[in-house]
Design an enzyme around this catalytic site. Structure first.
Site, PDB file in Angstrom:
ATOM      1  N   ASP A 177       1.019  -1.180  -0.294  1.00  0.00           N
ATOM      2  CA  ASP A 177       0.211  -0.131   0.135  1.00  0.00           C
ATOM      3  C   ASP A 177       0.825   0.423  -0.136  1.00  0.00           C
ATOM      4  OD1 ASP A 177      -1.413   2.306   0.158  1.00  0.00           O
ATOM      5  OD2 ASP A 177      -3.191   1.542   1.731  1.00  0.00           O
ATOM      6  N   HIS A 178       0.972   2.161  -0.832  1.00  0.00           N
ATOM      7  CA  HIS A 178       1.817   2.856  -1.022  1.00  0.00           C
ATOM      8  C   HIS A 178       2.485   4.441  -0.754  1.00  0.00           C
ATOM      9  CE1 HIS A 178      -0.941   4.949  -4.266  1.00  0.00           C
ATOM     10  NE2 HIS A 178      -0.412   6.045  -3.811  1.00  0.00           N
ATOM     11  N   HIS A 240      -5.950   2.780   1.250  1.00  0.00           N
ATOM     12  CA  HIS A 240      -5.394   3.494   2.531  1.00  0.00           C
ATOM     13  C   HIS A 240      -6.011   4.265   2.653  1.00  0.00           C
ATOM     14  CE1 HIS A 240      -3.172   2.606  -2.211  1.00  0.00           C
ATOM     15  NE2 HIS A 240      -3.880   3.817  -2.697  1.00  0.00           N
TER      16      HIS A 240
END
Ligand code: NAP
Length: 484
Positions: A177-178, A240
């Site tokens: 999950d950047h 996110h």
């Protein structure tokens, strides 16, 4: 300030989907920047893998073009691109067939860290894991990086976890999950757990409420079909926003180690209350002059998915009972801005009298643009006009606080890919976390489907639907302005 770059041992990184959009825009430029910084030893290799019939030189050309277009780093010296391209190889592999697997396995060098990045459609995650195993590449030196979306509900996420678990140990699976790789997000943990100042106040006794906003100005772009199947809930909230919520709300882990951190995040997800329909607003952007509406963009006139969502979320535990979390994300909003704002309560009593007004501290963690943090504090307005109070920000913009290095904040993918190579899973989601997040999200989505709820329309370039304003106004609060 000169940061220390510790080179990692030589590794092989295979990017399945090496010719795709994500690889070109994010993964390859991130690797190039790590190469420029001196973190990648010369013997390390990056191997693109996809079905396209390309020679090594043709793939190197794709990589060179991706760097020219998407690299933003200022600290790469002339000639570095050529040196980087020397590290690049390509294998023509079909995730669903037998083509190319023997060639790929012949390329592997025993005994070195080997990472396989699944930058392909989610339907290929399982087949890739199976074939890596079948061709002897799922050994102790291997790890896999799995992109989002990780399932589309609890059932599919469980099935995918089970498939991956047949071939890889959980310690080898890096669900990316950047958002977790963003410098500010990691700083959130540093600020919370590295200072005495905040943690004693970090609870419902002192925090009035928390707002998490991820606002985009773009529409769904070319991802219409995918987006219509997902909507903002699946595309943004389940992963996110949920991850940001966890980092804000979690208890201090005993140590900064992968399982200690992820155990605490999981407890937050499990403490989330169900969300009543009255506490959620969904929206779809309308048309403007020269731009079509959401239904047109996703090519579905009857689209019931949402491009905007706002919700009030409660966490039922000792720390947070009574402090609402307001989450909001959407497309085609007035500015591109992502932030977390911790809004503290007003002082219980003002010694300065009613005319001084009531003031509150706000800690803002800005994810984009201008990554950094602000702490609004109340001070006396300068001058002889008596005790007038104003709120001013103590600004910790990385670019200013850290000098030239702060301007060149590493991209999230740089940090995360190097963590994969180093074998550090702290900033990656564990299987049970992902499942818990879906377990919370599924009933909300099922409720919309059962009731036939439709999103309301909102004007592009606005802050979202009016109903979202009402959602927070009725609690006597207001959203923070969306601005870049
Ligand atoms: P994309 O542009 O469509 O690229 C897909 C890649 O997969 C291409 O390199 C394609 O090359 C390869 N591929 C397709 N079928 C294959 C097969 N059977 N065997 C081997 N390779 C195959 O997709 P993307 O946008 O890069 O997205 C990749 C993944 O990242 C997806 O899971 C997506 O959800 C996720 N993601 C993307 C973004 C983004 O900004 N793009 C952001 C977050 C997450 P060939 O056709 O030559 O095989």
């Amino acid at each position: 300030m000169v940061s220390r770059v510790i080179p990692v041992d030589p590794f092989d990184l295979v990017i399945f989907g090496g010719t795709g959009d994500l690889a070109r825009r994010k993964i390859l430029p991130a690797l190039f920047r790590r190469f420029c910084s001196g973190q990648m030893e010369d013997e390390s290799r990056i191997i693109g893998a996809a079905r396209s019939d390309l020679t090594r030189d043709e793939f190197r050309q794709i990589v060179a073009e991706a760097i020219a277009e998407f690299n933003t780093s200022k600290d790469c010296e002339t000639g570095t691109v050529e040196a980087f391209l020397e590290r690049i190889d390509y294998v023509n592999v079909d995730a669903k067939g037998e083509d190319g697997w023997k060639e790929l396995s012949d390329l592997m060098i025993p005994g070195r860290v080997r990472a396989f990045y699944f930058s392909v459609a989610p339907s290929l995650f399982g087949p890739l894991a199976e074939r890596l195993h079948a061709h002897g590449m799922a050994d102790a030196d291997s790890r896999i990086v799995v992109e989002k979306p990780f399932g589309r509900d609890l059932e599919t996420a469980r099935a995918l976890n089970a498939t991956l678990a047949q071939h890889f140990d959980e310690s080898q699976i890096y669900r990316i999950d950047h958002y977790l790789g963003k410098e500010t997000v990691q700083n959130l943990m540093a600020v919370r757990f590295g200072n005495m100042l905040f943690e004693p106040l970090w609870n419902s006794q002192y925090v009035d409420h928390i707002q998490i906003t991820v606002a985009e100005t773009v529409g769904v772009g070319g991802r219409g079909e995918y987006y219509d199947r997902s909507g903002a809930m699946r595309d943004m909230v389940q992963n996110h926003l949920m991850q940001l919520l966890c980092l804000i709300a979690m208890e201090p882990p005993a140590k900064f180690d992968p399982d200690a951190v992820r155990d605490e995040k999981l407890k937050v997800i499990r403490a989330l209350d169900d969300v009543e329909p009255a506490n959620i607003v969904r929206g779809q952007y309308g048309a403007t002059k020269g731009a079509q509406d959401y239904a047109h963009d996703v090519e579905n006139p009857r689209a019931t998915s949402e491009s905007f969502i706002a919700m009030r979320v409660n966490i039922s535990n000792w720390r947070w009972a009574g402090t609402p979390f307001y989450l909001r994300t959407g497309k085609k909003l007035k500015a591109r801005s992502s932030e977390i704002a911790v809004i503290f309560k007003e002082t219980p009593h003002s010694i300065f009298g009613a005319e001084a007004g009531r003031h509150r501290n706000i800690l803002t963690i800005r994810l984009q643009p201008n990554e950094g943090m602000d702490l609004d504090v109340t001070i006396k307005e300068p001058g002889p006009g008596g005790m007038r109070l104003i709120d001013v920000p103590l600004d910790m913009t990385f670019a200013e606080a850290l000098g030239p290095e702060g301007e060149d904040v590493p991209d999230a993918y740089e940090r995360l890919i190097m963590d994969v190579i180093r074998g550090n899973q702290t900033l990656f989601m564990r299987g049970d976390e992902v499942e818990a997040a879906w377990a919370w999200t599924d009933p909300i989505i099922e409720g919309w489907e059962t009731r036939g709820d439709r999103p309301v329309s909102y004007e592009p370039g606005s802050s979202g639907p009016e109903d979202a304003l009402v959602l927070i106004h009725r609690d006597g609060r207001r959203w923070r302005e969306i601005r870049s």
